[in-house]
Write a protein that holds these residues in place. Structure first.
Motif, PDB file in Angstrom:
ATOM      1  N   GLY A 309       0.794  -1.234   0.000  1.00  0.00           N
ATOM      2  CA  GLY A 309       0.000   0.000   0.000  1.00  0.00           C
ATOM      3  C   GLY A 309       0.822   1.278   0.000  1.00  0.00           C
ATOM      4  O   GLY A 309       0.322   2.337   0.376  1.00  0.00           O
ATOM      5  N   ARG A 310       2.092   1.199  -0.414  1.00  0.00           N
ATOM      6  CA  ARG A 310       2.935   2.400  -0.381  1.00  0.00           C
ATOM      7  C   ARG A 310       3.051   3.019  -1.771  1.00  0.00           C
ATOM      8  O   ARG A 310       2.908   2.346  -2.785  1.00  0.00           O
ATOM      9  CB  ARG A 310       4.362   2.063   0.082  1.00  0.00           C
ATOM     10  N   GLN A 311       3.361   4.308  -1.777  1.00  0.00           N
ATOM     11  CA  GLN A 311       3.695   4.988  -3.028  1.00  0.00           C
ATOM     12  C   GLN A 311       5.201   4.851  -3.231  1.00  0.00           C
ATOM     13  O   GLN A 311       5.984   5.100  -2.303  1.00  0.00           O
ATOM     14  CB  GLN A 311       3.297   6.466  -2.972  1.00  0.00           C
ATOM     15  N   ILE A 312       5.569   4.459  -4.436  1.00  0.00           N
ATOM     16  CA  ILE A 312       6.984   4.227  -4.737  1.00  0.00           C
ATOM     17  C   ILE A 312       7.420   5.134  -5.884  1.00  0.00           C
ATOM     18  O   ILE A 312       6.722   5.235  -6.901  1.00  0.00           O
ATOM     19  CB  ILE A 312       7.219   2.756  -5.175  1.00  0.00           C
ATOM     20  N   GLY A 313       8.552   5.770  -5.719  1.00  0.00           N
ATOM     21  CA  GLY A 313       9.139   6.539  -6.814  1.00  0.00           C
ATOM     22  C   GLY A 313      10.579   6.100  -7.005  1.00  0.00           C
ATOM     23  O   GLY A 313      11.203   5.576  -6.077  1.00  0.00           O
ATOM     24  N   TYR A 314      11.081   6.265  -8.195  1.00  0.00           N
ATOM     25  CA  TYR A 314      12.494   5.952  -8.453  1.00  0.00           C
ATOM     26  C   TYR A 314      13.189   7.190  -8.992  1.00  0.00           C
ATOM     27  O   TYR A 314      12.622   7.915  -9.829  1.00  0.00           O
ATOM     28  CB  TYR A 314      12.633   4.833  -9.492  1.00  0.00           C
ATOM     29  N   ILE A 315      14.395   7.408  -8.501  1.00  0.00           N
ATOM     30  CA  ILE A 315      15.280   8.419  -9.091  1.00  0.00           C
ATOM     31  C   ILE A 315      16.507   7.642  -9.549  1.00  0.00           C
ATOM     32  O   ILE A 315      17.174   6.988  -8.735  1.00  0.00           O
ATOM     33  CB  ILE A 315      15.677   9.489  -8.042  1.00  0.00           C
ATOM     34  N   ILE A 316      16.737   7.660 -10.845  1.00  0.00           N
ATOM     35  CA  ILE A 316      17.781   6.783 -11.387  1.00  0.00           C
ATOM     36  C   ILE A 316      18.783   7.581 -12.212  1.00  0.00           C
ATOM     37  O   ILE A 316      18.405   8.407 -13.041  1.00  0.00           O
ATOM     38  CB  ILE A 316      17.133   5.673 -12.258  1.00  0.00           C
ATOM     39  N   SER A 317      20.046   7.285 -11.975  1.00  0.00           N
ATOM     40  CA  SER A 317      21.083   7.843 -12.835  1.00  0.00           C
ATOM     41  C   SER A 317      21.546   6.731 -13.772  1.00  0.00           C
ATOM     42  O   SER A 317      22.003   5.687 -13.315  1.00  0.00           O
ATOM     43  CB  SER A 317      22.247   8.353 -11.978  1.00  0.00           C
ATOM     44  N   GLY A 318      21.378   6.958 -15.065  1.00  0.00           N
ATOM     45  CA  GLY A 318      21.794   5.931 -16.021  1.00  0.00           C
ATOM     46  C   GLY A 318      20.741   5.684 -17.088  1.00  0.00           C
ATOM     47  O   GLY A 318      19.636   6.222 -17.025  1.00  0.00           O
ATOM     48  N   PRO A 319      21.116   4.835 -18.069  1.00  0.00           N
ATOM     49  CA  PRO A 319      20.311   4.697 -19.292  1.00  0.00           C
ATOM     50  C   PRO A 319      19.130   3.734 -19.177  1.00  0.00           C
ATOM     51  O   PRO A 319      19.043   2.760 -19.932  1.00  0.00           O
ATOM     52  CB  PRO A 319      21.345   4.166 -20.296  1.00  0.00           C
ATOM     53  N   LEU A 320      18.225   3.989 -18.244  1.00  0.00           N
ATOM     54  CA  LEU A 320      17.096   3.072 -18.041  1.00  0.00           C
ATOM     55  C   LEU A 320      16.308   2.831 -19.329  1.00  0.00           C
ATOM     56  O   LEU A 320      15.858   1.712 -19.596  1.00  0.00           O
ATOM     57  CB  LEU A 320      16.165   3.625 -16.960  1.00  0.00           C
ATOM     58  N   GLY A 321      16.149   3.880 -20.140  1.00  0.00           N
ATOM     59  CA  GLY A 321      15.356   3.767 -21.363  1.00  0.00           C
ATOM     60  C   GLY A 321      15.910   2.724 -22.327  1.00  0.00           C
ATOM     61  O   GLY A 321      15.181   2.202 -23.172  1.00  0.00           O
ATOM     62  N   GLN A 322      17.196   2.409 -22.189  1.00  0.00           N
ATOM     63  CA  GLN A 322      17.811   1.410 -23.076  1.00  0.00           C
ATOM     64  C   GLN A 322      17.792   0.013 -22.459  1.00  0.00           C
ATOM     65  O   GLN A 322      18.302  -0.935 -23.036  1.00  0.00           O
ATOM     66  CB  GLN A 322      19.256   1.808 -23.383  1.00  0.00           C
ATOM     67  N   ILE A 323      17.231  -0.097 -21.261  1.00  0.00           N
ATOM     68  CA  ILE A 323      17.213  -1.402 -20.585  1.00  0.00           C
ATOM     69  C   ILE A 323      15.771  -1.747 -20.187  1.00  0.00           C
ATOM     70  O   ILE A 323      15.413  -1.709 -19.002  1.00  0.00           O
ATOM     71  CB  ILE A 323      18.141  -1.423 -19.332  1.00  0.00           C
ATOM     72  N   PRO A 324      14.914  -2.065 -21.168  1.00  0.00           N
ATOM     73  CA  PRO A 324      13.516  -2.373 -20.834  1.00  0.00           C
ATOM     74  C   PRO A 324      13.394  -3.537 -19.849  1.00  0.00           C
ATOM     75  O   PRO A 324      12.428  -3.617 -19.089  1.00  0.00           O
ATOM     76  CB  PRO A 324      12.880  -2.730 -22.185  1.00  0.00           C
TER      77      PRO A 324
END
Ligand SMILES: Cc1cc2nc3c(=O)[nH]c(=O)nc-3n(C[C@H](O)[C@H](O)[C@H](O)COP(=O)(O)O)c2cc1C
Length: 465
Positions: A309-324
């Motif tokens: 039941g928690r809200q989760i957010g991610y802050i990411i440094s790096g090429p996430l868009g290239q790693i589906p």
């Protein structure tokens, strides 16, 4: 032919996965499969350069490499991940270049595809010639058909090497953006967000205070009028990785519980926030092995969600868009835990001002959605995963994972279709009619569209809470 087997099981020779390797060895005595217990010996390999070099020499002298490993929390074990990191840290990529590679893993088929994708991508990054993967259910080796399959797989691998066949590359190299994020001042000009009494924590594996991630964390913190706690997993006293001993399966007590601070850390820091932000840097095709260590060690809780039941957010440094593949792991694990993934902010595109705006939006949105207790309904990633756990815990794993079984019973998680009274009634009533009476059948199927929507129309007509 010499084949190096990189064993990813912390159990070393007592690994389930290695029995598959030993079976291949039995069937192909003309080849030499050398098992290297790299996950079990990771602490030695990290510190003892000579021992590490011995492993590398075996790889160099081999015509092929088999990545043999158990699934650990959608990927490989933290110890194995650490070994993969050491390859680039110690600059020995050349030993892997152009080597033929295959993958043999065992699991209960829960997110085995993401681990397979990961190791395939790592092989591609190392410029190996990846031939294929064999992802077995733990006990497949007991079945004749599966043994035959395994032998065919191995035969194909050896044939490919002997004939120097070409292989396909599935994962193009990552293109890294060298962008220095510098807070633009936009957040300071905005109204501070009130957390409405919600406890917000940022959990991170941050190692470099000058990095984009460090600055993004600070900017996110600055969005709020109240305190946002930062928990760095590098500060937690963790003596070692999960050993796969499954002693926790009886009562959720980890064998390390009196030896390090992980259990206390989990119960006091990980479980308590209302809003959780995970701030991580991408390392190869995943996050750091330190982060993976935290996930693996959390396995003492078994297959039940402990933070729901928690809200989760991610802050990411790096090429996430290239790693589906990594994105899918993030989505799947959040959904499966009955949490809501609000958004993921990365530094892979946009200028600093855009990143600040995204961070501010994330901050504002996690509080808003927490206030309304919104949880996104799970997709296939959660619905499918739950069914695998349910069946395994009800069946073959129950006598070991008794803590899970108790939880599943108490929380009504054994939602097998055969227990669905309404479905049973409908099936009992309609199946004989449909099968026996052609006129009824015609009428029935001509009305399925209108009948299916009727109960939903009723709700729309008289909205209930
Ligand atoms: C910490 C931990 C995490 C696991 N995570 C997964 C998982 O994500 N998916 C899965 O299908 N099995 C998972 N398993 C089950 C193992 O992959 C499976 O038991 C495997 O056959 C063990 O192989 P080994 O004896 O070679 O270590 C996990 C087991 C442990 C101990």
């Amino acid at each position: 032919m010499k084949i190096a087997v990189l064993n990813g099981s912390p159990k070393g020779n007592l690994s389930v996965t290695m029995q598959y390797i030993l079976y291949i060895q039995k069937k192909f005595p003309q080849h030499e499969l050398k098992i290297l217990n790299v996950a079990q010996q990771i602490k030695t390999l990290e510190k003892d350069q000579e021992k590490f070099q011995e492993v590398i020499e075996v790889i160099k002298a081999s015509e092929g490499v088999i990545w043999g490993f158990p699934l650990y929390v959608t990927l490989v074990s933290s110890q194995y991940k650490h070994f993969i990191e050491l390859i680039s840290e110690k600059g020995v990529e050349d030993a892997f270049k152009d080597k033929y590679a295959a993958l043999v893993c065992t699991s209960i088929h829960f997110y085995d595809h993401t681990a397979v994708n990961y190791i395939n991508a790592i092989s591609d990054d190392l410029e190996m010639r990846f031939v294929g993967f064999y992802s077995a259910e733990m006990m497949d080796l007991m079945e004749e058909e599966q043994r035959e399959n395994l032998v065919s797989f191995a035969k194909d691998f050896f044939y490919t090497i002997e004939n120097k066949l070409s292989t396909t590359r599935r994962y193009p190299p990552l293109k890294l953006r060298e962008y220095k994020y510098t807070p633009s001042g936009l957040i300071n000009d905005k109204e501070k967000i009130h957390a409405n009494g919600k406890k917000i924590s940022i959990i991170t594996d941050l190692t470099d205070e000058e990095s984009n991630l460090a600055k993004m964390i600070k900017s996110f913190q600055d969005c709020f009028s109240s305190n946002v706690e930062i928990i760095n997993v590098n500060d937690v006293d963790i003596k070692g990785g999960c050993l796969g001993c499954c002693q926790c399966a009886y009562d959720n007590q980890c064998i390390y519980r009196d030896k390090d601070g992980f259990t206390e850390f989990y119960n006091t820091k990980v479980k308590t926030p209302d809003i959780i932000i995970r701030a991580l840097t991408i390392k190869d095709r995943y996050f750091s092995s330190r982060w993976k260590l935290v996930l693996d060690r959390s396995f003492f809780n078994g297959h039940v969600p402990t933070i729901i039941g928690r809200q989760i957010g991610y802050i990411i440094s790096g090429p996430l868009g290239q790693i589906p593949n990594l994105r899918q792991i993030i989505y799947g694990m959040t959904e499966l835990a009955d949490n809501n993934l609000v958004d993921i902010v990365t530094d892979e595109y946009g200028e600093s001002r855009d990143i600040d705006q995204m961070l501010y939006n994330l901050a504002e949105r996690v509080v808003r959605l927490s206030n309304s207790n919104y949880i996104s309904p799970g997709t296939y990633l959660a619905v499918g995963g739950r069914k695998i756990f349910r069946d395994a815990i009800y069946g073959r794993m129950r006598f070991v994972f008794q803590a899970d079984h108790r939880y599943y019973e108490e929380h009504g998680l054994y939602d097998f279709p055969q227990d669905d009274e309404q479905a049973k009634k409908m099936n009992d009533m309609f199946i004989p009619l449909i099968n026996k009476d052609e006129k009824f059948r015609k009428m029935f199927y001509s009305r399925t569209t209108t009948e299916m929507v009727k109960p939903l129309q009723e709700i729309v007509k008289n909205p209930k809470k």
